[in-house]
Write a protein that holds these residues in place. Structure first.
Motif, PDB file in Angstrom:
ATOM      1  N   THR A  23       0.663  -0.963  -0.352  1.00 35.91           N
ATOM      2  CA  THR A  23      -0.318   0.088   0.177  1.00 35.91           C
ATOM      3  C   THR A  23       0.795   1.066   0.209  1.00 35.91           C
ATOM      4  O   THR A  23       1.897   1.117   0.978  1.00 35.91           O
ATOM      5  CB  THR A  23      -1.063  -0.440   1.201  1.00 35.91           C
ATOM      6  N   PRO A  24       0.341   2.080  -0.611  1.00 36.14           N
ATOM      7  CA  PRO A  24      -0.091   2.363  -1.653  1.00 36.14           C
ATOM      8  C   PRO A  24       0.311   1.768  -3.231  1.00 36.14           C
ATOM      9  O   PRO A  24       0.950   1.187  -3.021  1.00 36.14           O
ATOM     10  CB  PRO A  24      -0.334   3.733  -2.707  1.00 36.14           C
ATOM     11  N   THR A  25      -1.004   1.169  -4.123  1.00 36.22           N
ATOM     12  CA  THR A  25      -0.650   0.075  -4.747  1.00 36.22           C
ATOM     13  C   THR A  25       0.660   0.071  -5.939  1.00 36.22           C
ATOM     14  O   THR A  25       0.293   1.259  -6.473  1.00 36.22           O
ATOM     15  CB  THR A  25      -1.656   0.379  -5.526  1.00 36.22           C
ATOM     16  N   ARG A  27       3.596  -0.361  -8.990  1.00 31.02           N
ATOM     17  CA  ARG A  27       3.758  -0.812 -10.400  1.00 31.02           C
ATOM     18  C   ARG A  27       4.462  -1.975  -9.883  1.00 31.02           C
ATOM     19  O   ARG A  27       4.112  -2.734  -9.437  1.00 31.02           O
ATOM     20  CB  ARG A  27       5.566  -0.671 -10.869  1.00 31.02           C
ATOM     21  N   LYS A  28       3.521  -2.784 -11.284  1.00 35.14           N
ATOM     22  CA  LYS A  28       2.893  -4.610 -11.416  1.00 35.14           C
ATOM     23  C   LYS A  28       3.697  -4.790 -12.675  1.00 35.14           C
ATOM     24  O   LYS A  28       4.000  -3.857 -13.603  1.00 35.14           O
ATOM     25  CB  LYS A  28       1.756  -5.367 -11.198  1.00 35.14           C
ATOM     26  N   TYR A  76       5.505   2.158 -16.929  1.00 36.65           N
ATOM     27  CA  TYR A  76       4.692   3.019 -16.614  1.00 36.65           C
ATOM     28  C   TYR A  76       3.121   2.996 -17.251  1.00 36.65           C
ATOM     29  O   TYR A  76       2.275   3.134 -16.746  1.00 36.65           O
ATOM     30  CB  TYR A  76       4.722   5.019 -16.370  1.00 36.65           C
ATOM     31  N   ASN A  79       1.308  -0.003 -16.210  1.00 39.90           N
ATOM     32  CA  ASN A  79       0.183   0.614 -15.008  1.00 39.90           C
ATOM     33  C   ASN A  79      -0.666   1.539 -14.665  1.00 39.90           C
ATOM     34  O   ASN A  79      -0.959   2.361 -13.668  1.00 39.90           O
ATOM     35  CB  ASN A  79       1.097   0.907 -14.307  1.00 39.90           C
ATOM     36  N   GLU A  80      -1.406   2.001 -15.754  1.00 34.99           N
ATOM     37  CA  GLU A  80      -1.790   4.182 -15.901  1.00 34.99           C
ATOM     38  C   GLU A  80      -2.575   3.931 -14.767  1.00 34.99           C
ATOM     39  O   GLU A  80      -3.453   4.945 -14.467  1.00 34.99           O
ATOM     40  CB  GLU A  80      -1.949   4.081 -17.398  1.00 34.99           C
ATOM     41  N   ALA A  81      -3.192   2.442 -14.905  1.00 33.29           N
ATOM     42  CA  ALA A  81      -4.846   2.206 -14.179  1.00 33.29           C
ATOM     43  C   ALA A  81      -5.302   2.488 -12.655  1.00 33.29           C
ATOM     44  O   ALA A  81      -5.976   3.053 -11.981  1.00 33.29           O
ATOM     45  CB  ALA A  81      -5.413   1.408 -14.824  1.00 33.29           C
ATOM     46  N   SER A  82      -3.680   1.855 -12.140  1.00 35.29           N
ATOM     47  CA  SER A  82      -3.164   2.838 -10.636  1.00 35.29           C
ATOM     48  C   SER A  82      -1.968   3.753 -10.427  1.00 35.29           C
ATOM     49  O   SER A  82      -1.742   3.810  -9.349  1.00 35.29           O
ATOM     50  CB  SER A  82      -1.766   1.492 -10.650  1.00 35.29           C
ATOM     51  N   HIS A  84      -1.660   7.157  -9.090  1.00 33.67           N
ATOM     52  CA  HIS A  84      -2.591   8.136  -8.182  1.00 33.67           C
ATOM     53  C   HIS A  84      -2.602   9.519  -7.873  1.00 33.67           C
ATOM     54  O   HIS A  84      -1.639  10.143  -8.671  1.00 33.67           O
ATOM     55  CB  HIS A  84      -1.444   7.616  -6.475  1.00 33.67           C
ATOM     56  N   VAL A 181       5.404   4.130  -7.039  1.00 35.35           N
ATOM     57  CA  VAL A 181       4.495   3.854  -6.697  1.00 35.35           C
ATOM     58  C   VAL A 181       4.028   5.303  -7.758  1.00 35.35           C
ATOM     59  O   VAL A 181       4.748   5.896  -7.623  1.00 35.35           O
ATOM     60  CB  VAL A 181       3.744   4.244  -5.455  1.00 35.35           C
TER      61      VAL A 181
END
Length: 187
Positions: A23-25, A27-28, A76, A79-82, A84, A181
């Protein structure tokens, strides 16, 4: 053998894991990171999302065209949907999943420009020794917060330009762990 395959496919390889931001989400891995880092490196990174980067780099082949030491090579664009959105001065809570802290080292949290692998400003938090107690870490090792710097308000306005990077270098290995993040500072 079937059990090992099932565990591998679920990404649950607890015996190999060390530490990762939960936390926080963060990068994956994704399709672009696999394309840039190559199948060999991506397989190792994806097998243990909390594992040391060195394990992946040592299997790098001709398909390796990323920097695994910047956000574990995760891109990135995957991971654009993540992304913050924070305001300057916001306090952001972090939780680190410390699975195995058997090799203490030092750690920090910084804002980086991931495209250029540059730290922006000063570290937001540092530990001279992390984790302080590997079998029962103090709460500040795994649960802490940082404040979004005002000085970055005009820089971190577009996705992909800034990431909060948690970084742990375990000296005894040596082993490097990081999570990024992605964020923007909104109006």
């Amino acid at each position: 053998m079937l059990l090992q395959a099932a565990v591998f496919s679920l990404g649950t390889v607890g015996a190999l894991a060390h530490a990762v931001v939960k936390t926080p989400t963060p990068r994956k891995p994704g399709a672009l990171s696999e394309e840039l880092c190559g199948a060999a490196v991506s397989t190792v990174l994806n097998r243990d999302l909390a594992g040391p980067i060195e394990n992946a780099v040592k299997v790098a082949d001709a398909d390796y065209n990323c920097n695994a030491y910047v956000c574990r090579g995760y891109q990135y664009e995957d991971n654009e949907a993540s992304l913050h959105t924070y305001q300057a001065g916001d306090v952001v809570d972090f939780h680190i999943d410390l699975v195995a802290g058997h090799r203490p080292g030092y750690a920090n949290v910084s804002v980086i420009d991931p495209a250029n692998n540059v730290v922006l400003g000063s570290p937001l938090k540092t530990w001279e020794e992390w984790p302080i107690n590997s079998t029962n870490p103090i709460q500040d090792d795994v649960d802490f917060n940082i404040t979004i710097p005002e000085s970055l308000a005009s820089i971190c306005t577009e996705g992909g330009k800034c990431a909060i990077q948690w970084y742990w270098y375990a000296i005894g290995g040596p082993q490097t762990y990081e999570s990024c993040v992605d964020f923007v500072i909104g109006a």
